[in-house]
Motif scaffolding. Structure first.
Motif: not given
Length: 205
Positions: A149-162
């Motif tokens: 979950e930590e890695d997934a959240r980091a990947r999501m946070a590195a991208q643009a927002t929805r």
């Protein structure tokens, strides 16, 4: 030729949408696939990555250890920017080659994960965004891709927002739905892409 930019957050289901569009007749140019090709063993791209990040990012067989490199860069924006400065120009050049090889009447879909982040929307005739709620993305990354979950959240946070992705969208495909509904939505989008491609050709004749 109609040039379409296809993007979406990690885990939103963009790969499934691109597969469906190809089934309808689209010519797909997959930036992720090209990004792997330009850092394959023996390429100048891989040499540049090793020069920037060290040989620790290599696997035993000399190929790029993508999970290890990902762990290094996705938590550190400055290092991610260095990686992007190496890979993105190579991907762009190869993408242009493939686009030029497509038929004049083709609908060419560029599958570009970081289209929003890199301000690439003006390069395309229109932009299609595959959208899913953050909770849906997180569930897919953990359950289907095996990320923590930590890695997934980091990947999501590195991208643009929805919200940023939706701002640049000409067409939004909602992928918080069952596969059958997604398939129907993609059929509708394909019909619209064909309509625009025909209109564009008619205007040029």
């Amino acid at each position: 030729m109609l040039k379409v930019g296809l993007t979406g957050g990690i885990g939103a289901g963009k790969s499934e949408v691109s597969r469906l569009l190809v089934a309808h007749g689209a010519v797909l140019i997959d930036a992720d696939r090209i990004a792997r090709e330009v850092v394959a063993p023996g390429t100048p791209g891989l040499a540049a990555v090793v020069a920037a990040f060290g040989e620790d990012v290599l696997a035993e067989d000399g190929s790029l250890d993508r999970p290890k490199l990902g762990a290094v860069v996705f938590a550190e924006p400055d290092r991610l920017a260095v990686l992007n400065s190496i890979v993105h120009p190579l991907v762009g050049a190869r993408s242009r080659e493939l686009e030029q090889a497509a038929a004049e009447d083709a609908v060419v879909v560029h599958d570009v994960p970081l289209l929003t982040e890199n301000g690439l929307a003006p390069l395309y005739d229109l932009v299609v965004v595959v959208d899913a709620a953050p909770g849906t993305q997180l569930d897919r990354l953990v359950r289907l891709r095996g990320m923590t979950e930590e890695d997934a959240r980091a990947r999501m946070a590195a991208q643009a927002t929805r919200e940023k992705r939706r701002e640049i969208a000409d067409i939004v495909i909602d992928n918080d739905v069952p596969l059958k509904e997604l398939q129907q939505r993609v059929r509708e989008v394909w019909a619209e892409l064909e309509r625009r491609a025909h209109a564009s050709r008619a205007a040029q004749e």
